[in-house]
Design an enzyme around this catalytic site. Sequence first.
Site, PDB file in Angstrom:
ATOM      1  NE  ARG A 188     -33.939  85.452 115.058  1.00 50.24           N
ATOM      2  CZ  ARG A 188     -33.625  85.236 113.435  1.00 50.24           C
ATOM      3  NH1 ARG A 188     -34.456  85.405 112.796  1.00 50.24           N
ATOM      4  NH2 ARG A 188     -32.386  85.604 113.345  1.00 50.24           N
ATOM      5  CB  THR A 189     -33.726  90.315 120.229  1.00 50.33           C
ATOM      6  OG1 THR A 189     -33.420  88.830 120.328  1.00 50.33           O
ATOM      7  CG2 THR A 189     -33.946  90.540 121.694  1.00 50.33           C
ATOM      8  CE  LYS A 237     -20.023 111.560 119.646  1.00 48.41           C
ATOM      9  NZ  LYS A 237     -21.073 112.451 119.930  1.00 48.41           N
ATOM     10  NE  ARG A 282     -29.053  90.660 121.370  1.00 52.98           N
ATOM     11  CZ  ARG A 282     -29.465  89.803 120.388  1.00 52.98           C
ATOM     12  NH1 ARG A 282     -28.960  89.724 119.335  1.00 52.98           N
ATOM     13  NH2 ARG A 282     -30.441  88.989 120.821  1.00 52.98           N
ATOM     14  CG  HIS A 342     -31.402  86.187 124.853  1.00 56.44           C
ATOM     15  ND1 HIS A 342     -32.361  87.004 124.892  1.00 56.44           N
ATOM     16  CD2 HIS A 342     -31.217  86.051 123.433  1.00 56.44           C
ATOM     17  CE1 HIS A 342     -32.795  87.695 123.646  1.00 56.44           C
ATOM     18  NE2 HIS A 342     -31.954  86.849 122.949  1.00 56.44           N
TER      19      HIS A 342
HETATM   20  C1  NCD Z   1     -30.009  84.299 119.857  1.00 59.33           C
HETATM   21  C2  NCD Z   1     -28.758  85.269 120.635  1.00 59.33           C
HETATM   22  O1  NCD Z   1     -28.601  86.193 120.096  1.00 59.33           O
HETATM   23  O2  NCD Z   1     -28.201  84.843 121.469  1.00 59.33           O
HETATM   24  N1  NCD Z   1     -30.763  85.021 118.903  1.00 59.33           N
HETATM   25  C3  NCD Z   1     -31.912  85.465 119.235  1.00 59.33           C
HETATM   26  O3  NCD Z   1     -31.957  86.427 120.018  1.00 59.33           O
HETATM   27  N2  NCD Z   1     -33.037  84.929 118.592  1.00 59.33           N
HETATM   28  C4  NCD Z   1     -29.222  83.197 119.412  1.00 59.33           C
HETATM   29  C5  NCD Z   1     -27.945  83.305 118.461  1.00 59.33           C
HETATM   30  O4  NCD Z   1     -27.632  84.335 118.043  1.00 59.33           O
HETATM   31  O5  NCD Z   1     -27.519  82.092 117.944  1.00 59.33           O
END
Ligand code: NCD
Length: 325
Positions: free
Chosen positions: A59-60, A88, A109, A137
């Site tokens: 999703r993100t 590397k 991320r 997040h």
């Molecule tokens: C979440 C995350 O990555 O923290 N997912 C997301 O970004 N929608 C929640 C999860 O992974 O459980």
Amino acid sequence: MDELKALTGRNLLEPGDFSEAEMDALFDLADRIQQAPERYAGAARGRVLAALFFEPSTRTRLSFETAMLRLGGQTVGFSEAQSSSAAKGESIADTVRTVGCYSDITVIRHPKEGSCRVAAMHSDVPVVNAGDGGHHHPTQTLTDLLTIRREKGRIDRLRVGLCGDLKFGRTVHSLIKALSVHEGIEFVLISPEELRAPAYVIRMIEAGGCVCTETRSMSDVIGSLDILYMTRVQKERFFNEEDYIRLKDSYILDGQKMGQAQEGMIVMHPLPRVNEIASEVDADPRAVYFKQARNGMYVRMALIMGLLGIGEPEALDRQMQEARG
Ligand code: NCD
């Protein structure tokens, strides 16, 4: 509008980096974009977003990439550390400094808590934290707050249950931080003993003057909630597989439990879900988690416009006409 302008060139690393007025301005812009997406289709033309994902995501990453594409911009990036120079041995500082030479905004991320802050210190372009380990997040929080605003019509005076892995769940930590500054929020934290929210999260609730109850039982509290925010047990943060297996099915929201909930309660989930919400719940109008995912794309479009200092399309047209003379 001034609130949006004030976001130009900034980073988003944690909820709290933006004021409430700035977030409201983003939510208003997300509403305007959703109502007339064609007006914004060229807003980020000529701009590039880099998505550096050192940890898996659906999703993100895809919602950031789609957000940029829907604004007419372009994206580059990678979706696993193995395919980047991190494999590397390159430091995150060098990676972002380099990527900032190619892109206008960098979304990261990373499995290590604090890594996005380090990245931001070395970046010449805005950095957005798309999840740093079990820490924060903030763009999921923008998604969550926009969803609450749309579904409940307000972000205050609400009894909010958060259920599942409150220890490692970064979406929970960020949402609690953001909600604690709102008036009259009552938190009900539902988790097994081993997955209770960390002490610093409880302190954020207390610092905001909000009420907080901790319980192990969903059935005892579900009838009193305005919002139930379900989360998955974060398998990747466990040191030991046996603990994960023992805890993974601690809570399963099903049709029978939904029968005990209020008519106006909404069920949220950042997704991905594993087992914690039975698929029969999806058809219940109170289940808003797929709407929530859609909202995430619109609020990310608004965020990209804000951080890149892109104004409303009429202003863009005017500027271009003036430039042509
Ligand atoms: C979440 C995350 O990555 O923290 N997912 C997301 O970004 N929608 C929640 C999860 O992974 O459980």
